[in-house]
Design a protein around this motif. Structure first.
Motif, short mmCIF file in Angstrom:
data_model
loop_
_atom_site.label_atom_id
_atom_site.label_comp_id
_atom_site.label_asym_id
_atom_site.label_seq_id
_atom_site.Cartn_x
_atom_site.Cartn_y
_atom_site.Cartn_z
N LEU A 214 0.82 -1.21 0.00
CA LEU A 214 0.00 0.00 0.00
C LEU A 214 0.85 1.26 0.00
O LEU A 214 0.48 2.26 -0.59
CB LEU A 214 -0.93 -0.01 1.21
N PHE A 215 1.99 1.22 0.64
CA PHE A 215 2.78 2.44 0.81
C PHE A 215 3.92 2.55 -0.19
O PHE A 215 4.93 3.18 0.09
CB PHE A 215 3.31 2.53 2.25
N SER A 216 3.75 1.98 -1.38
CA SER A 216 4.73 2.22 -2.43
C SER A 216 4.43 3.58 -3.07
O SER A 216 3.33 4.10 -2.98
CB SER A 216 4.69 1.11 -3.48
N THR A 217 5.43 4.15 -3.70
CA THR A 217 5.28 5.48 -4.29
C THR A 217 4.18 5.52 -5.34
O THR A 217 3.37 6.45 -5.37
CB THR A 217 6.61 5.93 -4.92
N SER A 218 4.13 4.52 -6.18
CA SER A 218 3.12 4.51 -7.24
C SER A 218 1.71 4.37 -6.66
O SER A 218 0.77 4.99 -7.17
CB SER A 218 3.40 3.40 -8.24
#
Length: 120
Positions: A97-101
């Motif tokens: 969930l907390f990836s940049t994309s």
């Protein structure tokens, strides 16, 4: 307009947004098949589809509720991305969930829905 009608209209607009998303993604799949597009271009187009469909759903919802349109557009964008993340997590057996994309897509969907509500 009573809150029950606003919630029902929100669900209708959300379903309309998802129907439009399905149609546009099918069109994109056809274009990928025909034109052999790169994955980078496809990812950008997918995010653009998310933004446009959230904007159109927020715009329609804003026209229907006629008060606090930006808030209802934001709620539509939130519901849209939440359901999208849920389906993605189920299909992929988890999600980062907390990836940049993902954070970018979340913010753009929220902004698209809110902008659609504000413009309406």
């Amino acid at each position: 307009m009573p809150i029950q009608n606003k919630i029902l209209e929100s669900i209708r607009c959300l379903l309309l947004s998802y129907l439009l998303t399905i149609v546009l993604l099918l069109l994109l799949a056809f274009l990928v098949f025909q034109c052999n597009l790169s994955s980078g271009i496809v990812n950008v187009i997918i995010v653009c589809i998310y933004i446009v469909t959230c904007f159109l759903g927020g715009f329609r919802l804003g026209k229907k509720v006629e008060e606090r349109r930006f808030l209802w557009g934001l709620i539509l964008g939130l519901c849209y991305i939440a359901l999208l993340i849920l389906v993605s997590a189920i299909a992929n057996h988890g999600i980062q969930l907390f990836s940049t994309s993902n954070i970018t897509a979340i913010l753009l969907c929220l902004g698209g829905g809110m902008l659609g509500g504000m413009v309406s």
